[in-house]
Enzyme design. Structure first.
Site, short mmCIF file in Angstrom:
data_model
loop_
_atom_site.label_atom_id
_atom_site.label_comp_id
_atom_site.label_asym_id
_atom_site.label_seq_id
_atom_site.Cartn_x
_atom_site.Cartn_y
_atom_site.Cartn_z
N ILE A 1 3.46 -25.73 10.69
CA ILE A 1 3.12 -27.16 10.85
C ILE A 1 2.46 -27.66 9.56
CG2 ILE A 1 1.82 -28.81 12.24
CD1 ILE A 1 1.60 -26.57 14.40
N LYS B 1 -10.04 -22.08 10.78
CA LYS B 1 -9.06 -23.14 10.53
C LYS B 1 -9.71 -24.51 10.51
CE LYS B 1 -5.30 -20.30 12.35
NZ LYS B 1 -4.63 -19.87 13.60
N GLY C 1 3.26 -16.32 13.33
CA GLY C 1 4.55 -15.63 13.29
C GLY C 1 5.11 -15.66 11.88
N GLU D 1 -1.12 -24.09 2.66
CA GLU D 1 -0.50 -24.64 3.87
C GLU D 1 -0.37 -23.58 4.95
OE1 GLU D 1 0.13 -27.01 6.10
OE2 GLU D 1 0.99 -28.23 4.51
N GLU E 1 -3.23 -9.52 19.15
CA GLU E 1 -3.41 -8.26 18.42
C GLU E 1 -3.98 -7.19 19.35
OE1 GLU E 1 -3.64 -8.27 14.71
OE2 GLU E 1 -3.43 -10.42 14.40
N LYS F 1 -6.82 -17.79 5.64
CA LYS F 1 -7.82 -18.77 6.12
C LYS F 1 -9.22 -18.20 6.11
CE LYS F 1 -5.86 -17.06 10.04
NZ LYS F 1 -4.43 -17.02 9.99
N ARG G 1 0.83 -1.19 0.00
CA ARG G 1 0.00 0.00 0.00
C ARG G 1 0.88 1.25 0.00
NH1 ARG G 1 -4.95 -0.55 3.98
NH2 ARG G 1 -4.59 -2.68 3.31
#
Lengths: 433, 433
Positions: free
Chosen positions: B136, B205, B302, B129, B190, B105, B45
């Protein structure tokens, strides 16, 4: 829906479970992939043997060429184990352009060079998910999921037999032979369990994982191996007092360009997630430079979990055969030069647990710690236990700071020659983050 | 060695980590795959924003068409989040035949139908993924490794924020707001944490994982969701007394053809491996009919772990684009009929933890247990605690046997109307194997 014909070499526990899975879940696989995998032929030694899984006798043959020379059979699953004639059968199947799926860790770890070279060179498919960790997708994770990472470390509990025995000893106070007998009774240990107890099975597995992690073939004979056959209940109890649990670990580490590939029993801090891996479960604790720490956990052996891995490779093989997919990711290459990066055990550094059985006399502790000091080995904590019924000696238990294996070997050799120290000195390495 | 050009949409925490990974480990990836992935253009942006990772300003653009209309860019990584204009950008990239990798997601779980249909129909590549479980490899495991299994159950701890808060409460005695502030300070929550605390993130998820497990698209709005915003320290302490730890679970279960897809806080038996999943770690505990029980554990959020997942998809995308690989395994299809198999929460059965705050008078327990009995709810154990300083009521804590949610709702409604019961009745479900 297209059929894909599969040949099985071997029809023991795993072979039967694969057949069973393909019968029960084939429709389910077909729904997701558009292909129906069908077992066309099974190579067995004896047609008339009693088996857990019912099988159409027309599928069975005692001639492996009925599979290898049948052009309709596109995928060969080798589930018979052993080196001969297994290696020859796999090489023949590959040379005929068939996709091969194998659970044979010993063959790959001891003689993988030839097979891996062939599949690399001709861009063939070789699936070996089932060779390490049963149903746990550790091969796929190492090859594909972690492709973006430099792998710093793999710490595996990769042998269900030894983990079952150590868990029974540590949680239920059994001694080694009691726990072994129970493991055999429950089917978690073979009649001859020596490959497991001596760490050979774990070494086969870490050889393959280290090869994937570091991208060169690390044969089994480059792995330092120590089993659990000398671990005593007494040591597990002392370990617990210090806040540790003992597990047989298979490790592969990278430190400043050098590699350490080893199997040994180790003390693990109680709070560490690896201590949650109990009984016949296996796990892989992996550190990558981007992914951080990760654990994969599950049943590392047994027909059904291993069949799950075999079938995941079968589906990959179907992709390879039918869509022109050639996996980009190479199989480990043999590279003599890179083998020099493997650090000899004498030069590796660990923290240690020592147990000395000493005569209960003044001055003993000073003699022992004097020798350790002379070799530059620094003691972190020490416990001397009072005289115990039925023992002429008292145990002195020490934990050390980090020190070189070579120094420890020399110091313990010297200590074991003291008059006041009896029997073998126990030495168990400590695993810490 | 061939170069593959990549465009990034978005350059926040994850985008920067992907760029960093590709700079640091590209050679390493190329060694294994023969391809060098190179970031060609980054849609941002603001060009002049301060960023953690240094970037050549020539790579940055404020016009996404510089990526979408550049034919040399074969792979687009969407790491900007949100629904608009993200969905349009992804659809455009796919329509131009580019491979797309996304960590989004929410977009897939809420509006995946259109995107999944397009990739299924045109046999395109969509990697997601990174959308679940950070580093993971849960998507790969569900799609590929467990393809031979009927999935019976997925139990996930899939949100690092809530797991961090619950761990701090349970292990360090913090109350909810203290733990939340600490999580925010450490960057695990957050500024507006409500999507995490209310279980929405977990529901996104599990919607995707359930879709893969059961092979039909289960949109987010079909997931029953309860967050941790009502969990009190007191309940964690009582849970501990009964031998349980409280975690926010995301579950997908199959029972006799019916599906249960839910997010709720649950009591987990202390010895269960899921209780080892502490602080900001995530885990997926999966049961398949052949593989048995399995756990994948690691950092679920992360920049760096998520970048690891993105890059694993980039390598898959390269395979797809360069070797003619078309994955056989379908993306979940929308199937209205199959959505009927989702069991409404009222018809699901659980064991429960209840806490009533009751006036300390004779006969209270009998009134409460009378109402429970009338609704057919059977009590497994009960603890009534003596009067506590500063509280006008005493807690009565009960664990029940398995019973239908619908009955429980009715009974608790009736109980909460008793004069002797004050405030809201606490109800936490119990997870057991």
């Amino acid at each position: 829906m297209r059929k894909i014909k599969i040949g099985l070499l071997g029809f023991g526990t795993v072979g039967q479970a694969v057949h069973e899975l393909l019968l029960e879940n084939a429709k389910y696989i077909a729904e997701r992939t558009g292909f129906l995998p069908v077992v066309e032929k099974i190579f067995v030694r004896y047609v008339k043997k009693k088996r857990r899984v019912a099988v159409d006798p027309k599928l069975l043959t005692t001639d492996p060429n009925e599979i290898l020379e049948n052009e309709d059979i596109r995928i060969v699953c080798e589930l018979m184990g052993g080196v001969h004639p297994t290696e020859e059968l796999i090489l023949t199947a590959l040379e005929k352009g068939k996709a091969v799926v194998t659970a044979n860790k010993a063959l790959l770890a001891e003689r993988g060079e030839k097979i891996f070279s062939l599949v690399n060179e001709k861009k063939l498919y070789l699936g070996f998910e089932a060779s390490v960790g049963g149903g746990i997708p550790i091969i796929k994770t190492m090859k594909e999921a972690l492709i973006g990472n430099k792998i710093k470390r793999i710490v595996g509990i990769v042998n269900g037999t030894t983990n079952y025995i150590l868990t029974q000893m540590s949680e239920n106070g059994m001694d080694f032979s009691q726990a072994l007998r129970l493991a055999q009774k429950k089917g978690f240990a073979e009649a001859d369990p020596s490959l497991d107890l001596k760490g050979i099975d774990s070494a086969h597995k870490i050889s393959l994982l280290a090869s994937l992690a570091f991208n060169f073939f690390i044969p089994f004979n480059k792995v330092y191996v120590e089993g659990i056959d000398k671990v005593e209940l007494l040591d597990l109890e002392f370990a617990r007092q210090f806040g540790y649990v003992v597990k047989l670990l298979a490790l592969a580490k990278e430190k400043k360009g050098k590699h350490e590939i080893m199997v040994y029993p180790a003390l693990i801090p109680e709070k560490h997630i690896l201590t949650s891996v109990r009984f016949n479960y296996n796990a892989f604790y992996i550190e990558g430079d981007f992914v951080g720490n990760m654990l994969l956990y599950g049943l590392g052996a047994g027909g059904a979990p291993t069949a799950s891995a075999v079938v995941s490779d079968i589906v990959e093989a179907i992709e390879h055969l039918t869509t022109g997919k050639k996996s980009l990711i190479n199989y480990p290459k043999f590279d003599e030069k890179r083998l020099e990066s493997i650090r000899p055990i004498e030069e590796c550094e660990f923290r240690y647990y020592f147990r000395f059985q000493a005569v209960d006399k003044p001055g003993v502790l000073s003699k022992i710690s004097g020798i350790l000091g002379k070799h530059g080995i620094s003691i972190a904590s020490v416990v001397q236990i009072g005289r115990q019924k039925g023992r002429g000696t008292v145990p002195i238990v020490m934990l050390t700071h980090e020190t070189k294996e070579g120094l420890v070997v020399k110091a313990l050799d010297e200590i074991s020659q003291l008059d006041v120290v009896q029997g073998e000195v126990k030495k168990i390495r400590i695993f810490e983050e």
